[in-house]
Design a protein around this motif. Structure first.
Motif, PDB file in Angstrom:
ATOM      1  N   PHE A 128      -5.358  -5.677  -7.830  1.00 21.32           N
ATOM      2  CA  PHE A 128      -5.363  -4.304  -6.807  1.00 21.32           C
ATOM      3  C   PHE A 128      -6.435  -4.716  -5.847  1.00 21.32           C
ATOM      4  O   PHE A 128      -7.606  -4.543  -6.152  1.00 21.32           O
ATOM      5  CB  PHE A 128      -5.534  -3.074  -7.879  1.00 21.32           C
ATOM      6  N   ARG A 129      -5.922  -5.188  -4.648  1.00 19.30           N
ATOM      7  CA  ARG A 129      -7.062  -5.502  -3.705  1.00 19.30           C
ATOM      8  C   ARG A 129      -7.781  -6.723  -4.243  1.00 19.30           C
ATOM      9  O   ARG A 129      -7.026  -7.947  -4.444  1.00 19.30           O
ATOM     10  CB  ARG A 129      -8.001  -4.562  -3.100  1.00 19.30           C
ATOM     11  N   ILE A 149      -0.922   2.291 -15.242  1.00 24.12           N
ATOM     12  CA  ILE A 149      -1.625   3.439 -14.939  1.00 24.12           C
ATOM     13  C   ILE A 149      -2.185   3.494 -13.562  1.00 24.12           C
ATOM     14  O   ILE A 149      -2.034   4.418 -12.664  1.00 24.12           O
ATOM     15  CB  ILE A 149      -2.830   3.764 -15.922  1.00 24.12           C
ATOM     16  N   ARG A 150      -2.617   2.245 -13.331  1.00 23.59           N
ATOM     17  CA  ARG A 150      -3.199   2.011 -11.858  1.00 23.59           C
ATOM     18  C   ARG A 150      -2.235   2.026 -10.727  1.00 23.59           C
ATOM     19  O   ARG A 150      -2.194   2.487  -9.731  1.00 23.59           O
ATOM     20  CB  ARG A 150      -4.055   0.714 -12.035  1.00 23.59           C
ATOM     21  N   ASN A 161      -0.971  -3.624  -0.835  1.00 26.65           N
ATOM     22  CA  ASN A 161      -2.211  -3.303  -1.614  1.00 26.65           C
ATOM     23  C   ASN A 161      -2.463  -4.023  -2.686  1.00 26.65           C
ATOM     24  O   ASN A 161      -3.533  -4.403  -3.370  1.00 26.65           O
ATOM     25  CB  ASN A 161      -2.668  -1.905  -1.374  1.00 26.65           C
ATOM     26  N   VAL A 162      -1.143  -3.930  -3.532  1.00 28.37           N
ATOM     27  CA  VAL A 162      -1.217  -4.618  -5.002  1.00 28.37           C
ATOM     28  C   VAL A 162      -0.101  -5.180  -5.202  1.00 28.37           C
ATOM     29  O   VAL A 162       0.828  -5.491  -4.590  1.00 28.37           O
ATOM     30  CB  VAL A 162      -1.080  -3.250  -5.950  1.00 28.37           C
TER      31      VAL A 162
END
Length: 246
Positions: free
Chosen positions: A205-206, A217-218, A186-187
């Motif tokens: 991220f996508r 953090i993400r 996904n990332v």
């Protein structure tokens, strides 16, 4: 006068990668520390320079220009020959891969011939560059560092999202300089490392591009495990992310 030296060393490099490096005169001669390929000539040879700066405390370099011939094969050895335009200095360099399959050993040989005996550290030493100096002080350290870089590029770690910040910072201290990537299905994120610290970061991220401190953090919010790698920017297609930090 002649100066010749050989030494067998072990290298932690796949044979295919080593062959590519030895086949490229710009890359191989860079390992000698004193011979530099400038460009390819119309006749197929290479314009090269010998940088003479080994005297301790010297601030001025002396350069000798000549040509290097394309690499040839002699059995299992890669052989380079070159000479200055005035014919006063000649060299042969060879790397024998005979024992590569047995124990990852290669035999490095440098042979220098110069009309000026002081050039080779014989008689009254002026600015000596010897074959032993080139092998011990330049070629061997270069090959060891090259082995480390290849090994680092092949390493990857599977980490839990909650541990990703810890792992990125730990690997940054070990890497010192370079790019660390973190990804799953996904990332895709990249971290620019300078002096063992994260200097810039970017992640996709996508369809969302995030930069700065928010990247870690993400990543910690991901549900699937993440792969952390030392990036080889010459072979990995990550420019959409890297352009934000390079």
């Amino acid at each position: 006068m002649e100066s010749k030296y050989s030494e067998v060393i072990k290298v932690d490099v796949p044979r295919g990668v080593l062959v590519k490096m030895l086949s490229d005169p710009m890359m191989f001669l860079l390992a000698t520390g004193h011979f530099v390929v400038i460009r390819k000539l119309d006749n197929g040879n290479y314009l090269a320079a010998l940088i003479n700066d080994v005297e301790e405390g010297r601030t001025k370099q002396e350069s000798y220009y000549g040509q290097v011939y394309p690499v040839t094969m002699a059995g299992s050895s890669f052989v380079y020959r070159g000479e200055s335009f005035d014919k006063k200095m000649r060299f042969n360099a060879s790397v024998d891969l005979s024992f590569m399959a047995k124990d990852n050993s290669i035999n490095i040989t440098i042979d220098l011939v110069a009309d000026d005996k002081s050039f080779l550290g014989i008689g009254k030493v002026k600015f000596p560059i010897t074959a032993e100096h080139i092998v011990k002080n330049h070629v061997i350290p270069f090959m060891k560092r090259f082995s480390c870089l290849i090994r680092e590029a092949d390493e990857s770690w599977l980490v839990d999202p909650m541990d990703v910040a810890k792992y990125v910072r730990m690997k940054a201290k070990q890497l010192k300089e370079g790019i660390i990537t973190v990804h799953n299905c996904n990332v895709y994120a990249a971290f620019k490392i300078e002096g063992g610290e994260i200097k810039a970061s970017s992640g996709k991220f996508r369809n969302l591009l995030i930069t700065g401190n928010d990247v870690l953090i993400r990543l910690m919010q991901e549900k699937e495990k993440l792969v952390l790698e030392i990036a080889d920017t010459t072979t990995m297609n990550i420019m959409e992310v890297l352009k934000e930090i390079l």
